[in-house]
Write a protein that holds these residues in place. Structure first.
Motif, PDB file in Angstrom:
ATOM      1  N   LEU A   1      60.190 -13.880  -1.708  1.00 29.89           N
ATOM      2  CA  LEU A   1      59.325 -12.725  -1.973  1.00 29.89           C
ATOM      3  C   LEU A   1      58.528 -12.935  -3.250  1.00 29.89           C
ATOM      4  CD1 LEU A   1      61.442  -9.580  -1.071  1.00 29.89           C
ATOM      5  CD2 LEU A   1      59.410 -10.466   0.096  1.00 29.89           C
TER       6      LEU A   1
ATOM      7  N   LEU B   1      55.570 -15.112  -2.505  1.00 25.18           N
ATOM      8  CA  LEU B   1      54.594 -14.413  -1.657  1.00 25.18           C
ATOM      9  C   LEU B   1      53.893 -13.304  -2.437  1.00 25.18           C
ATOM     10  CD1 LEU B   1      56.647 -14.538   1.641  1.00 25.18           C
ATOM     11  CD2 LEU B   1      54.518 -15.771   1.159  1.00 25.18           C
ATOM     12  N   ALA B   2      54.627 -12.657  -3.354  1.00 25.37           N
ATOM     13  CA  ALA B   2      53.985 -11.668  -4.225  1.00 25.37           C
ATOM     14  C   ALA B   2      52.908 -12.347  -5.067  1.00 25.37           C
ATOM     15  CB  ALA B   2      55.012 -11.000  -5.129  1.00 25.37           C
TER      16      ALA B   2
ATOM     17  N   PHE C   1      49.834 -12.841  -2.987  1.00 27.20           N
ATOM     18  CA  PHE C   1      49.135 -11.573  -2.724  1.00 27.20           C
ATOM     19  C   PHE C   1      48.400 -11.067  -3.963  1.00 27.20           C
ATOM     20  CE2 PHE C   1      49.442  -6.802  -1.945  1.00 27.20           C
ATOM     21  CZ  PHE C   1      48.433  -6.780  -0.989  1.00 27.20           C
TER      22      PHE C   1
ATOM     23  N   ARG D   1      48.374 -14.674  11.683  1.00 23.87           N
ATOM     24  CA  ARG D   1      48.732 -13.837  10.520  1.00 23.87           C
ATOM     25  C   ARG D   1      50.183 -14.044  10.110  1.00 23.87           C
ATOM     26  NH1 ARG D   1      49.336  -7.680  13.129  1.00 23.87           N
ATOM     27  NH2 ARG D   1      49.811  -8.414  15.217  1.00 23.87           N
TER      28      ARG D   1
ATOM     29  N   LEU E   1      53.446 -15.451   7.958  1.00 23.75           N
ATOM     30  CA  LEU E   1      53.688 -15.545   6.513  1.00 23.75           C
ATOM     31  C   LEU E   1      53.695 -16.987   6.035  1.00 23.75           C
ATOM     32  CD1 LEU E   1      56.316 -12.827   5.681  1.00 23.75           C
ATOM     33  CD2 LEU E   1      54.007 -13.068   4.789  1.00 23.75           C
TER      34      LEU E   1
ATOM     35  N   ARG F   1      48.547 -15.350   6.847  1.00 26.60           N
ATOM     36  CA  ARG F   1      48.336 -14.370   5.788  1.00 26.60           C
ATOM     37  C   ARG F   1      48.086 -15.039   4.439  1.00 26.60           C
ATOM     38  NH1 ARG F   1      52.933  -9.982   6.606  1.00 26.60           N
ATOM     39  NH2 ARG F   1      53.163 -11.107   8.568  1.00 26.60           N
TER      40      ARG F   1
ATOM     41  N   MET G   1      44.634 -14.908   1.978  1.00 26.94           N
ATOM     42  CA  MET G   1      44.631 -14.458   0.580  1.00 26.94           C
ATOM     43  C   MET G   1      44.033 -15.519  -0.343  1.00 26.94           C
ATOM     44  SD  MET G   1      45.551 -11.481  -0.202  1.00 26.94           S
ATOM     45  CE  MET G   1      45.491 -10.338   1.187  1.00 26.94           C
TER      46      MET G   1
ATOM     47  N   MET H   1      40.418 -15.467  -0.037  1.00 26.86           N
ATOM     48  CA  MET H   1      39.822 -14.286  -0.669  1.00 26.86           C
ATOM     49  C   MET H   1      39.824 -14.414  -2.178  1.00 26.86           C
ATOM     50  SD  MET H   1      40.241 -10.259   0.067  1.00 26.86           S
ATOM     51  CE  MET H   1      41.797  -9.867  -0.674  1.00 26.86           C
TER      52      MET H   1
ATOM     53  N   HIS I   1      44.381 -11.890  15.242  1.00 26.65           N
ATOM     54  CA  HIS I   1      45.775 -12.025  15.690  1.00 26.65           C
ATOM     55  C   HIS I   1      45.880 -11.615  17.157  1.00 26.65           C
ATOM     56  CE1 HIS I   1      45.777  -7.706  14.985  1.00 26.65           C
ATOM     57  NE2 HIS I   1      45.325  -7.942  13.769  1.00 26.65           N
TER      58      HIS I   1
ATOM     59  N   LEU J   1      55.821  -6.303  -8.624  1.00 24.00           N
ATOM     60  CA  LEU J   1      55.678  -7.435  -7.706  1.00 24.00           C
ATOM     61  C   LEU J   1      56.544  -7.229  -6.474  1.00 24.00           C
ATOM     62  CD1 LEU J   1      55.574 -10.624  -9.946  1.00 24.00           C
ATOM     63  CD2 LEU J   1      53.740  -9.666  -8.546  1.00 24.00           C
TER      64      LEU J   1
ATOM     65  N   LEU K   1      54.766  -4.950  -4.089  1.00 27.72           N
ATOM     66  CA  LEU K   1      53.582  -5.596  -3.521  1.00 27.72           C
ATOM     67  C   LEU K   1      53.978  -6.703  -2.549  1.00 27.72           C
ATOM     68  CD1 LEU K   1      51.361  -5.458  -6.707  1.00 27.72           C
ATOM     69  CD2 LEU K   1      51.011  -4.183  -4.571  1.00 27.72           C
ATOM     70  N   ALA K   2      55.086  -7.392  -2.836  1.00 26.69           N
ATOM     71  CA  ALA K   2      55.601  -8.382  -1.888  1.00 26.69           C
ATOM     72  C   ALA K   2      55.979  -7.694  -0.579  1.00 26.69           C
ATOM     73  CB  ALA K   2      56.814  -9.096  -2.472  1.00 26.69           C
ATOM     74  N   GLY K   3      56.554  -6.500  -0.685  1.00 25.68           N
ATOM     75  CA  GLY K   3      56.903  -5.733   0.512  1.00 25.68           C
ATOM     76  C   GLY K   3      55.683  -5.394   1.350  1.00 25.68           C
ATOM     77  N   VAL K   4      54.600  -5.015   0.674  1.00 22.34           N
ATOM     78  CA  VAL K   4      53.351  -4.690   1.374  1.00 22.34           C
ATOM     79  C   VAL K   4      52.810  -5.926   2.094  1.00 22.34           C
ATOM     80  CG1 VAL K   4      50.927  -4.056   1.033  1.00 22.34           C
ATOM     81  CG2 VAL K   4      52.728  -2.787  -0.170  1.00 22.34           C
ATOM     82  N   PHE K   5      52.876  -7.067   1.422  1.00 17.27           N
ATOM     83  CA  PHE K   5      52.319  -8.300   1.981  1.00 17.27           C
ATOM     84  C   PHE K   5      53.154  -8.810   3.153  1.00 17.27           C
ATOM     85  CE2 PHE K   5      51.562 -13.054   1.492  1.00 17.27           C
ATOM     86  CZ  PHE K   5      50.293 -13.018   2.038  1.00 17.27           C
ATOM     87  N   THR K   6      54.479  -8.717   2.997  1.00 19.22           N
ATOM     88  CA  THR K   6      55.353  -9.291   4.015  1.00 19.22           C
ATOM     89  C   THR K   6      55.775  -8.266   5.073  1.00 19.22           C
ATOM     90  OG1 THR K   6      57.344  -8.801   2.717  1.00 19.22           O
ATOM     91  CG2 THR K   6      56.316 -10.948   2.358  1.00 19.22           C
TER      92      THR K   6
ATOM     93  N   THR L   1      57.908  -5.793   4.704  1.00 18.88           N
ATOM     94  CA  THR L   1      59.340  -5.504   4.620  1.00 18.88           C
ATOM     95  C   THR L   1      59.530  -4.384   3.610  1.00 18.88           C
ATOM     96  OG1 THR L   1      59.521  -7.281   2.988  1.00 18.88           O
ATOM     97  CG2 THR L   1      60.193  -7.797   5.237  1.00 18.88           C
TER      98      THR L   1
ATOM     99  N   THR M   1      60.769  -3.555   0.677  1.00 18.02           N
ATOM    100  CA  THR M   1      61.246  -3.814  -0.682  1.00 18.02           C
ATOM    101  C   THR M   1      60.324  -3.071  -1.613  1.00 18.02           C
ATOM    102  OG1 THR M   1      59.834  -5.749  -0.854  1.00 18.02           O
ATOM    103  CG2 THR M   1      62.075  -6.136  -0.141  1.00 18.02           C
TER     104      THR M   1
ATOM    105  N   ARG N   1      43.401  -4.300  -1.345  1.00 19.07           N
ATOM    106  CA  ARG N   1      44.270  -5.294  -0.712  1.00 19.07           C
ATOM    107  C   ARG N   1      45.436  -4.656   0.031  1.00 19.07           C
ATOM    108  NH1 ARG N   1      45.170  -9.837  -5.167  1.00 19.07           N
ATOM    109  NH2 ARG N   1      43.527  -8.627  -6.191  1.00 19.07           N
ATOM    110  N   PRO N   2      46.160  -3.709  -0.601  1.00 24.90           N
ATOM    111  CA  PRO N   2      47.288  -3.112   0.143  1.00 24.90           C
ATOM    112  C   PRO N   2      46.862  -2.352   1.397  1.00 24.90           C
ATOM    113  CG  PRO N   2      47.159  -2.217  -2.107  1.00 24.90           C
ATOM    114  CD  PRO N   2      46.188  -3.336  -2.030  1.00 24.90           C
TER     115      PRO N   2
ATOM    116  N   MET O   1      46.333  -4.723   4.177  1.00 23.16           N
ATOM    117  CA  MET O   1      47.597  -5.201   4.739  1.00 23.16           C
ATOM    118  C   MET O   1      48.243  -4.147   5.636  1.00 23.16           C
ATOM    119  SD  MET O   1      48.591  -8.226   4.271  1.00 23.16           S
ATOM    120  CE  MET O   1      47.262  -9.325   3.801  1.00 23.16           C
TER     121      MET O   1
ATOM    122  N   MET P   1      46.533  -4.073   8.854  1.00 21.65           N
ATOM    123  CA  MET P   1      46.835  -5.245   9.671  1.00 21.65           C
ATOM    124  C   MET P   1      48.243  -5.157  10.253  1.00 21.65           C
ATOM    125  SD  MET P   1      46.208  -9.271   9.080  1.00 21.65           S
ATOM    126  CE  MET P   1      47.471  -9.729   7.931  1.00 21.65           C
ATOM    127  N   HIS P   2      49.196  -4.637   9.483  1.00 19.72           N
ATOM    128  CA  HIS P   2      50.556  -4.488  10.016  1.00 19.72           C
ATOM    129  C   HIS P   2      50.575  -3.540  11.217  1.00 19.72           C
ATOM    130  CE1 HIS P   2      51.759  -6.834   6.697  1.00 19.72           C
ATOM    131  NE2 HIS P   2      51.922  -5.887   5.815  1.00 19.72           N
TER     132      HIS P   2
END
Lengths: 283, 283
Positions: free
Chosen positions: A123, A126-127, A130, A166, A168, A172, A176, A179, A189, B123, B126-131, B133, B135, B172-173, B176, B179-180
């Motif tokens: 994470l 990946l954070a 992002f 898309r 991970l 995705r 990023m 961008m 997708h 972070l 934001l990782a949760g938003v990107f992935t 999940t 968190t 950005r969020p 995402m 897209m989710h």
């Protein structure tokens, strides 16, 4: 004829620079070391491991191989996982995925030391992708795409990029990274309607759907640069091939990566770059 | 005439549900509590704080206000920041940004307990938003956009969405989150060429550039749903207004949010939703 964007040239240039960096780290008493962590004998894993070993030798990175049997228990896996995470001589870990079903991938991901995550699976990494900050490392394949574009001087800023996929691992994160370098990016997708209509507008097309020959000339335009991340075994032709149907795409675009010999050839060099960066952080 | 997507209706519906959830938490001895953490007397901060207090009362959330003087030292800030982070009775913290120049925002972000990050600034969130999940929590404004779309039954899956803006707070969020939910998303930004040509193709347009009246009818199409996240004081007209030039956009689209009274009215309810979720996690 489209320009052929070969990966070898990119990898060789990277490797020459990296070998120099590794040498100066060694002078300071630090040997950049990658642990390849494999469970079982999956062919893809072994092929990628082999590529990593070869590339590591060229870049001055040492490899420590861990290979556990496919039926390893969670307990035995955890013990070995803990060992490599805690071993200060190991700077980066490459965990081959997917793991066999009896093992908990999420747990491995969660317990990996972020600073050793040279393939961008935590994470934390990946954070970083992002938010565009340096916390960890981008997934190697995503960064390999960027290295390839940079090497061949392909303009990114102000350009339109379309990414098919898309995940991970690639879709995705590569969106990023593009961008962050000021491309205007759309990720297509499985639920996207009329994908070719969208991708035709792109200056840069990243094929990362994982579907053999799913990209044909109708997805392209004559000024387009096509980067093919897919890799598949074409049973009929008896050879490796990509997401793009090369014979149909190549005559209609400005530039294209071959498969094999494109992005895939750069990925292991990006991995070494990350290991050396991780080693340098500790100096 | 475009359909008017008012925020109040959304906020009220959310609040009714949330009040019920807060009541049952209280029965279990847990009072969902938000700490608003403000430094100085910036007008925007005070306005948002006031909105939060009002909304909290309606949703059954208790507020603990922290207000530090604009010239507070880093040391004094840190001490108070530590206190609220460690106080187990506080479930969420809303830190007003930007902080005065003598204070280190990055440090505050880094040291915030992820489980109290109800406005998605760490972070981890934001990782949760990107992935995709769980968190942490998404930034409230980004999630408010989604609540609004859901409330009014606007289809997202399979649709094209354009987001103008790529900030970490909203652009950005929200891209995402869309897209989710299976939209095909493009984020336009300052380096995007010919933005109207891109946004005209979108079924859903999110205006989040932070530029007053930068979106006009040429950005739209008659079937488009326009969500305006901007909020600006229009000196000339003597009233609040958005990124969209409402008078020019409204006649040409299917639906549009007013400013004020659109997304902004939903944001504080999303904040309460997060506080209640954070409180419930500990039960």
């Amino acid at each position: 004829m489209a320009e052929l964007l070969k990966g070898k040239e990119v990898a060789d240039a990277m490797c020459e620079r990296l070998a120099g960096e590794a040498a100066s780290l060694k002078e300071k008493g630090v040997t950049p070391t990658l642990c390849t962590f494999r469970v079982g004998e999956r062919e893809d894993d072994i092929a990628y491991e082999k590529a990593a070993v070869t590339r590591a030798a060229k870049c001055g990175v040492e490899i420590q191989k861990v290979v556990l049997p496919a039926d390893v228990t969670q307990e035995a896996f955890d013990a070995e996982w803990k060992r490599v995470n805690e071993d200060a001589r190991i700077h980066g870990i490459l965990l081959f995925a997917p793991l066999p079903v009896q093992l908990d991938m999420e747990r491995a991901r969660r317990t990996m030391k972020p600073e050793k995550d040279v393939d961008g699976i935590t994470l934390s990494s990946l954070a970083g992708v992002f938010t565009n900050t340096k916390t960890g490392f981008a997934p190697c394949t995503a960064e390999a795409v960027m290295e390839l574009l940079h090497h061949y001087g392909i303009e990114i800023s102000g350009k339109k990029a379309a990414v098919i996929g898309r995940s991970l691992v690639i879709g995705r994160p590569v969106g990023m990274l593009l961008m962050h370098e000021n491309a205007t990016v759309v990720n297509c997708h499985t639920r996207t309607k009329n994908v070719p209509e969208i991708t035709r507008q792109a200056d840069i097309l990243i094929c990362a759907a994982g579907q053999m020959h799913s990209v044909t000339e109708e997805f392209t335009n004559p000024e387009q640069v096509v980067i093919d991340v897919g890799i598949h075994w074409d049973e009929e032709a008896g050879k490796l091939t990509g997401d793009a149907d090369y014979a149909r795409v190549e005559p209609h675009v400005r530039a294209v990566t071959p498969v094999p010999g494109g992005v895939g050839s750069v990925t292991s060099s990006v991995l070494m770059k990350h290991v050396i960066e991780a080693a340098a952080r500790g100096v």
